[in-house]
Design a protein around this motif. Structure first.
Motif, PDB file in Angstrom:
ATOM      1  N   THR A  49      72.366 -61.457 -83.378  1.00  0.00           N
ATOM      2  CA  THR A  49      73.301 -61.513 -83.273  1.00  0.00           C
ATOM      3  C   THR A  49      73.658 -62.308 -84.659  1.00  0.00           C
ATOM      4  O   THR A  49      72.332 -62.790 -85.372  1.00  0.00           O
ATOM      5  N   GLU A  50      74.197 -61.759 -85.382  1.00  0.00           N
ATOM      6  CA  GLU A  50      74.669 -61.819 -86.681  1.00  0.00           C
ATOM      7  C   GLU A  50      74.609 -63.425 -87.458  1.00  0.00           C
ATOM      8  O   GLU A  50      75.650 -63.730 -86.637  1.00  0.00           O
ATOM      9  N   THR A  51      73.866 -63.937 -88.264  1.00  0.00           N
ATOM     10  CA  THR A  51      73.856 -65.388 -89.000  1.00  0.00           C
ATOM     11  C   THR A  51      74.263 -65.459 -89.810  1.00  0.00           C
ATOM     12  O   THR A  51      74.780 -66.217 -90.716  1.00  0.00           O
ATOM     13  N   ALA A  52      74.713 -64.372 -91.037  1.00  0.00           N
ATOM     14  CA  ALA A  52      74.502 -64.621 -92.053  1.00  0.00           C
ATOM     15  C   ALA A  52      76.406 -64.441 -92.722  1.00  0.00           C
ATOM     16  O   ALA A  52      77.556 -65.419 -93.139  1.00  0.00           O
ATOM     17  N   GLY A  53      77.228 -64.991 -91.189  1.00  0.00           N
ATOM     18  CA  GLY A  53      78.890 -65.195 -91.844  1.00  0.00           C
ATOM     19  C   GLY A  53      79.268 -64.882 -92.293  1.00  0.00           C
ATOM     20  O   GLY A  53      79.567 -63.869 -93.055  1.00  0.00           O
ATOM     21  N   ASP A  54      80.298 -65.810 -93.360  1.00  0.00           N
ATOM     22  CA  ASP A  54      80.990 -65.640 -94.791  1.00  0.00           C
ATOM     23  C   ASP A  54      80.267 -65.701 -96.126  1.00  0.00           C
ATOM     24  O   ASP A  54      80.720 -65.912 -97.193  1.00  0.00           O
ATOM     25  N   GLU A  55      79.011 -65.406 -95.398  1.00  0.00           N
ATOM     26  CA  GLU A  55      77.791 -65.165 -96.890  1.00  0.00           C
ATOM     27  C   GLU A  55      78.194 -66.551 -98.029  1.00  0.00           C
ATOM     28  O   GLU A  55      78.202 -66.002 -98.874  1.00  0.00           O
ATOM     29  N   PRO A  56      77.566 -67.218 -97.626  1.00  0.00           N
ATOM     30  CA  PRO A  56      77.662 -68.906 -98.313  1.00  0.00           C
ATOM     31  C   PRO A  56      77.214 -68.956 -99.855  1.00  0.00           C
ATOM     32  O   PRO A  56      77.355 -69.319-101.092  1.00  0.00           O
ATOM     33  N   TYR A  57      76.005 -68.223 -99.133  1.00  0.00           N
ATOM     34  CA  TYR A  57      74.709 -67.947-100.940  1.00  0.00           C
ATOM     35  C   TYR A  57      75.331 -67.154-101.840  1.00  0.00           C
ATOM     36  O   TYR A  57      74.954 -66.901-102.620  1.00  0.00           O
ATOM     37  N   LEU A  58      76.761 -66.549-101.842  1.00  0.00           N
ATOM     38  CA  LEU A  58      77.300 -65.422-102.507  1.00  0.00           C
ATOM     39  C   LEU A  58      78.130 -66.053-103.804  1.00  0.00           C
ATOM     40  O   LEU A  58      78.186 -65.925-104.639  1.00  0.00           O
ATOM     41  N   CYS A  94      62.391 -57.042 -89.350  1.00  0.00           N
ATOM     42  CA  CYS A  94      61.185 -57.086 -88.777  1.00  0.00           C
ATOM     43  C   CYS A  94      62.210 -57.939 -87.115  1.00  0.00           C
ATOM     44  O   CYS A  94      60.949 -58.014 -86.408  1.00  0.00           O
ATOM     45  N   GLY A  95      63.112 -58.063 -87.278  1.00  0.00           N
ATOM     46  CA  GLY A  95      64.376 -59.189 -86.366  1.00  0.00           C
ATOM     47  C   GLY A  95      64.109 -60.524 -86.141  1.00  0.00           C
ATOM     48  O   GLY A  95      64.251 -61.152 -85.064  1.00  0.00           O
ATOM     49  N   ARG A  96      63.223 -61.043 -87.716  1.00  0.00           N
ATOM     50  CA  ARG A  96      63.003 -62.025 -86.987  1.00  0.00           C
ATOM     51  C   ARG A  96      63.891 -63.398 -88.853  1.00  0.00           C
ATOM     52  O   ARG A  96      64.085 -64.186 -88.389  1.00  0.00           O
ATOM     53  N   SER A  97      64.900 -62.607 -89.255  1.00  0.00           N
ATOM     54  CA  SER A  97      65.517 -63.292 -90.150  1.00  0.00           C
ATOM     55  C   SER A  97      66.040 -64.490 -89.717  1.00  0.00           C
ATOM     56  O   SER A  97      67.369 -64.151 -88.915  1.00  0.00           O
ATOM     57  N   ARG A  98      67.069 -65.044 -90.670  1.00  0.00           N
ATOM     58  CA  ARG A  98      67.870 -66.546 -90.433  1.00  0.00           C
ATOM     59  C   ARG A  98      68.832 -66.420 -90.687  1.00  0.00           C
ATOM     60  O   ARG A  98      69.439 -66.653 -90.612  1.00  0.00           O
ATOM     61  N   ASN A  99      68.912 -64.763 -91.514  1.00  0.00           N
ATOM     62  CA  ASN A  99      69.870 -64.980 -91.847  1.00  0.00           C
ATOM     63  C   ASN A  99      70.730 -62.914 -91.353  1.00  0.00           C
ATOM     64  O   ASN A  99      70.902 -62.354 -92.937  1.00  0.00           O
ATOM     65  N   LYS A 100      70.425 -62.920 -90.083  1.00  0.00           N
ATOM     66  CA  LYS A 100      70.820 -61.000 -89.812  1.00  0.00           C
ATOM     67  C   LYS A 100      72.211 -60.872 -90.361  1.00  0.00           C
ATOM     68  O   LYS A 100      72.991 -61.523 -90.295  1.00  0.00           O
ATOM     69  N   PRO A 101      72.559 -59.788 -90.074  1.00  0.00           N
ATOM     70  CA  PRO A 101      71.701 -59.211 -90.529  1.00  0.00           C
ATOM     71  C   PRO A 101      70.655 -58.534 -91.766  1.00  0.00           C
ATOM     72  O   PRO A 101      69.759 -57.765 -92.207  1.00  0.00           O
ATOM     73  N   PHE A 102      71.013 -59.603 -92.586  1.00  0.00           N
ATOM     74  CA  PHE A 102      70.320 -59.843 -93.978  1.00  0.00           C
ATOM     75  C   PHE A 102      69.085 -60.004 -94.259  1.00  0.00           C
ATOM     76  O   PHE A 102      68.679 -60.956 -93.192  1.00  0.00           O
ATOM     77  N   CYS A 103      67.798 -59.860 -94.763  1.00  0.00           N
ATOM     78  CA  CYS A 103      66.309 -60.245 -94.717  1.00  0.00           C
ATOM     79  C   CYS A 103      66.544 -61.373 -95.485  1.00  0.00           C
ATOM     80  O   CYS A 103      67.205 -61.527 -96.206  1.00  0.00           O
ATOM     81  N   ALA A 104      65.914 -62.415 -94.948  1.00  0.00           N
ATOM     82  CA  ALA A 104      65.219 -63.652 -95.340  1.00  0.00           C
ATOM     83  C   ALA A 104      63.464 -63.911 -96.324  1.00  0.00           C
ATOM     84  O   ALA A 104      63.309 -64.587 -96.424  1.00  0.00           O
ATOM     85  N   GLY A 105      63.083 -63.002 -95.929  1.00  0.00           N
ATOM     86  CA  GLY A 105      62.215 -62.595 -96.510  1.00  0.00           C
ATOM     87  C   GLY A 105      61.101 -63.527 -94.965  1.00  0.00           C
ATOM     88  O   GLY A 105      60.170 -63.249 -95.346  1.00  0.00           O
ATOM     89  N   ASP A 106      61.652 -63.325 -93.895  1.00  0.00           N
ATOM     90  CA  ASP A 106      60.831 -63.973 -92.364  1.00  0.00           C
ATOM     91  C   ASP A 106      59.597 -62.610 -92.275  1.00  0.00           C
ATOM     92  O   ASP A 106      58.936 -63.488 -91.413  1.00  0.00           O
ATOM     93  N   HIS A 107      59.318 -61.729 -92.951  1.00  0.00           N
ATOM     94  CA  HIS A 107      58.587 -60.945 -92.375  1.00  0.00           C
ATOM     95  C   HIS A 107      57.201 -60.897 -93.107  1.00  0.00           C
ATOM     96  O   HIS A 107      55.757 -60.640 -92.672  1.00  0.00           O
TER      97      HIS A 107
END
Length: 218
Positions: free
Chosen positions: A73-82, A202-215
């Motif tokens: 499930t994609e959790t990046a949503g509307d990309e608030p971090y941008l 890796c499948g673990r990101s909290r910000n799918k589909p983008f990497c959040a460093g969870d690897h």
């Protein structure tokens, strides 16, 4: 060229996008300094890249996501971090730090760190090192602007996908999407097109589909 995020499945890459493996090369002090290409795959019109982290044929998908019931499930949503990056204004450079995009490549830590270097950017060596560090950041977390010209400083990147490896640390990280290739969500929405993006492999990101460093640490 396009990358489509399939629902609970792989990334579908179309348009003959070059695919390669690059390692992060360190200097004698252990600081991350450059990228070294170690493999380039034969060009394909279309291919599927693993998103769950369990494929035995990485970086390609082998269907294991279905066996492990991968929740992609994609959790990046509307990309608030941008929307509201941390801004550091130095005498010559301005740094926009989009912290939520960090893939922990660690290029930014050399010579006291890019934040300190930006604040000392009236010193030519500090300015040049800051630019080098920002341009090596694969995720686009760190973006510099020249305060005199107002221009954003971005590296010229070939449109391609890079599998990132850091064997010195035993880390095998995200997929580095370069050159502004559009990334489409499973529901058909195109994410903000950027020159450099890192996708979770890796499948673990909290910000799918983008990497959040969870690897890191796994």
């Amino acid at each position: 060229m396009k990358i489509r995020v399939s629902r609970n499945g792989p990334y579908i890459v179309t348009g003959s996008v070059p695919l390669m493996v690059m390692e992060i090369a360190s200097d004698e002090r252990g600081d991350c300094r450059s990228w070294q290409k170690v493999r380039e795959y034969p060009l394909q019109e279309e291919y599927a890249l693993c998103r769950c982290g369990h494929s035995k044929n990485k970086p390609f998908c082998d269907g294991t996501h279905a066996k492990v019931h991968f929740n992609g499930t994609e959790t990046a949503g509307d990309e608030p971090y941008l929307e509201n990056p941390t801004i550091i204004r130095g005498p010559k450079l301005e740094l926009a730090d989009y912290e939520g995009l960090c893939a922990h490549a660690r290029f930014c830590l050399r010579a006291g760190g890019i934040w300190n270097l930006t604040e000392r950017s009236d010193i030519p060596d500090a300015r040049d090192t800051a630019i080098d560090e920002a341009c090596n950041c694969p995720s686009g977390r760190l973006v510099l602007r020249d305060r005199q010209t107002g221009e954003t400083i971005e590296p010229a990147l070939e449109r391609s996908v890079v599998v990132i490896e850091n064997p010195a640390r035993g880390e095998y990280g995200p997929l580095w999407v370069r050159g502004g290739i559009p990334i489409e969500s499973a529901d058909g929405r195109t994410y903000t097109i950027r020159n450099r993006v890192t996708l979770c492999g890796c499948g673990r990101s909290r910000n799918k589909p983008f990497c959040a460093g969870d690897h890191i640490g796994h």
